[in-house]
Design a protein around this motif. Structure first.
Motif, mmCIF file in Angstrom:
data_model
loop_
_atom_site.group_PDB
_atom_site.id
_atom_site.type_symbol
_atom_site.label_atom_id
_atom_site.label_comp_id
_atom_site.label_asym_id
_atom_site.label_seq_id
_atom_site.Cartn_x
_atom_site.Cartn_y
_atom_site.Cartn_z
ATOM 1 N N ALA A 199 38.262 33.054 44.012
ATOM 2 C CA ALA A 199 39.266 32.976 45.077
ATOM 3 C C ALA A 199 39.237 34.233 45.937
ATOM 4 N N PRO A 200 39.669 34.101 47.199
ATOM 5 C CA PRO A 200 39.788 35.284 48.063
ATOM 6 C C PRO A 200 40.987 36.126 47.646
ATOM 7 N N THR A 201 40.845 37.426 47.731
ATOM 8 C CA THR A 201 41.943 38.335 47.414
ATOM 9 C C THR A 201 41.982 39.458 48.438
ATOM 10 N N THR A 202 42.980 40.298 48.326
ATOM 11 C CA THR A 202 43.100 41.464 49.208
ATOM 12 C C THR A 202 42.012 42.497 48.945
ATOM 13 N N HIS A 203 41.269 42.348 47.860
ATOM 14 C CA HIS A 203 40.147 43.247 47.542
ATOM 15 C C HIS A 203 38.818 42.502 47.585
ATOM 16 N N GLY A 204 38.757 41.427 48.359
ATOM 17 C CA GLY A 204 37.548 40.628 48.417
ATOM 18 C C GLY A 204 37.584 39.477 47.426
ATOM 19 N N GLN A 205 36.514 38.714 47.379
ATOM 20 C CA GLN A 205 36.474 37.552 46.491
ATOM 21 C C GLN A 205 36.431 37.981 45.035
ATOM 22 N N LYS A 206 37.220 37.312 44.201
ATOM 23 C CA LYS A 206 37.274 37.625 42.773
ATOM 24 C C LYS A 206 37.111 36.347 41.962
ATOM 25 N N SER A 207 36.436 36.478 40.817
ATOM 26 C CA SER A 207 36.282 35.384 39.870
ATOM 27 C C SER A 207 36.755 35.850 38.502
ATOM 28 N N LEU A 208 37.115 34.901 37.656
ATOM 29 C CA LEU A 208 37.519 35.268 36.298
ATOM 30 C C LEU A 208 36.392 36.012 35.593
ATOM 31 N N SER A 209 35.162 35.603 35.857
ATOM 32 C CA SER A 209 34.016 36.235 35.196
ATOM 33 C C SER A 209 33.877 37.718 35.549
ATOM 34 N N ASP A 210 34.455 38.143 36.670
ATOM 35 C CA ASP A 210 34.401 39.559 37.056
ATOM 36 C C ASP A 210 35.115 40.443 36.040
ATOM 37 N N TYR A 211 36.015 39.849 35.275
ATOM 38 C CA TYR A 211 36.838 40.619 34.346
ATOM 39 C C TYR A 211 36.348 40.527 32.910
ATOM 40 N N ARG A 212 35.208 39.897 32.701
ATOM 41 C CA ARG A 212 34.663 39.802 31.350
ATOM 42 C C ARG A 212 34.411 41.211 30.804
ATOM 43 N N GLY A 213 34.825 41.442 29.570
ATOM 44 C CA GLY A 213 34.707 42.765 28.966
ATOM 45 C C GLY A 213 35.974 43.587 29.099
ATOM 46 N N LYS A 214 36.947 43.064 29.859
ATOM 47 C CA LYS A 214 38.230 43.737 30.017
ATOM 48 C C LYS A 214 39.363 42.748 29.753
ATOM 49 N N TRP A 215 40.520 43.271 29.435
ATOM 50 C CA TRP A 215 41.716 42.445 29.379
ATOM 51 C C TRP A 215 42.199 42.235 30.805
ATOM 52 N N LEU A 216 42.820 41.099 31.048
ATOM 53 C CA LEU A 216 43.327 40.782 32.387
ATOM 54 C C LEU A 216 44.754 40.257 32.298
ATOM 55 N N VAL A 217 45.624 40.799 33.132
ATOM 56 C CA VAL A 217 46.974 40.242 33.312
ATOM 57 C C VAL A 217 46.982 39.555 34.669
ATOM 58 N N LEU A 218 46.977 38.233 34.650
ATOM 59 C CA LEU A 218 47.044 37.419 35.867
ATOM 60 C C LEU A 218 48.485 36.944 36.021
ATOM 61 N N PHE A 219 49.096 37.274 37.157
ATOM 62 C CA PHE A 219 50.516 36.928 37.314
ATOM 63 C C PHE A 219 50.780 36.355 38.702
ATOM 64 N N SER A 220 51.641 35.356 38.756
ATOM 65 C CA SER A 220 51.978 34.723 40.033
ATOM 66 C C SER A 220 53.394 35.091 40.448
ATOM 67 N N HIS A 221 53.635 34.982 41.748
ATOM 68 C CA HIS A 221 54.983 35.195 42.279
ATOM 69 C C HIS A 221 55.243 34.139 43.348
ATOM 70 N N PRO A 222 56.492 33.774 43.566
ATOM 71 C CA PRO A 222 56.809 32.677 44.494
ATOM 72 C C PRO A 222 56.379 32.910 45.931
ATOM 73 N N ALA A 223 56.597 34.117 46.455
ATOM 74 C CA ALA A 223 56.283 34.336 47.874
ATOM 75 C C ALA A 223 56.280 35.823 48.207
ATOM 76 N N ASP A 224 55.487 36.184 49.212
ATOM 77 C CA ASP A 224 55.500 37.544 49.741
ATOM 78 C C ASP A 224 56.818 37.795 50.479
ATOM 79 N N PHE A 225 57.127 39.054 50.686
ATOM 80 C CA PHE A 225 58.314 39.465 51.443
ATOM 81 C C PHE A 225 59.602 38.864 50.866
ATOM 82 N N THR A 226 59.687 38.819 49.540
ATOM 83 C CA THR A 226 60.926 38.402 48.879
ATOM 84 C C THR A 226 61.352 39.539 47.952
#
Length: 222
Positions: free
Chosen positions: A27-54
């Motif tokens: 997926a596109p991100t503010t730091h360029g395209q990212k994939s789950l596989s980019d984080y292999r070898g590390k722990w990842l905290v993936l978190f969602s939020h309802p909306a920006d500017f809230t």
């Protein structure tokens, strides 16, 4: 089964499950395209939020940013997500820096088509049709989903608790133990329950441990 019933079954949402591979994504991100596989070898905290500017989401992002170094010390990366555009994310990050003096160091997924959100079960129609609820997923270095926590849209999550949970999971993996309620590093851990009667008898004689009963034993770890 009729064709109609088969269609209903096929359209049922599929949610991620603990101790199974986390859903793959790119997926596109503010730091360029990212994939789950980019984080292999590390722990990842993936978190969602309802909306920006809230306001609630802003408090969470500020808290995540302030604890980012603590997560990094645990070989843990942070990755946010909302169903907003990259332009909105960038503007919000800049606004947080300008108004609150906090730099957001982690990427934020722009999930306009809700592709990642749907894979991870972040869309709950009863809460909102077009927003992701406050979901948090902890994924281990092998890409296995180890924990997930959901919060309502109205109430912010505790970032300290997420950090504590990462520490607890890493301790479990390293020492083969469980951790009690509210466990913090330095506290006693729980010895896994015995599987046989003989093991239960031995457990009652266990030295250098806090033996309450055959199934309930705590000990210190080195």
């Amino acid at each position: 089964m009729s064709e109609t019933n088969e269609n209903v079954v096929n359209e049922a949402p599929v949610y991620p499950r603990l101790n199974e591979p986390a859903p793959e994504f790119t997926a596109p991100t503010t730091h360029g395209q990212k994939s789950l596989s980019d984080y292999r070898g590390k722990w990842l905290v993936l978190f969602s939020h309802p909306a920006d500017f809230t306001p609630v989401c802003t408090t969470e992002f500020v808290a995540f940013a302030r604890r980012a170094k603590d997560f990094a010390e645990l070989n843990t990366e942070l990755l946010g997500l909302s169903i907003d555009s990259n332009f909105s994310h960038i503007a919000w990050v800049r606004n947080i820096r300008e108004k609150l003096g906090v730099e957001i160091p982690f990427p934020i997924i722009a999930d306009l088509k809700m592709e990642v959100a749907k894979k991870y079960g972040m869309i709950h129609p009863a809460a909102a049709d077009t927003s992701a609820v406050r979901a948090t997923f902890i994924i281990d270095p092998e890409g296995i989903l180890r924990a997930m926590v959901y919060y309502p849209m109205t109430n912010g999550r505790s970032i300290d608790e997420i950090l504590r949970l990462v520490k607890a999971l890493q301790t479990t993996d390293k020492y083969g133990v469980a951790t009690p309620e509210g466990w913090q590093p330095g506290d006693k851990v729980i010895v896994p329950p015995p599987a046989t009667i003989d093991e239960a008898e031995e457990r009652m004689k266990m030295e250098n441990a806090e033996v309450t009963d055959w199934y309930f034993v705590k000990k210190d770890i080195a």
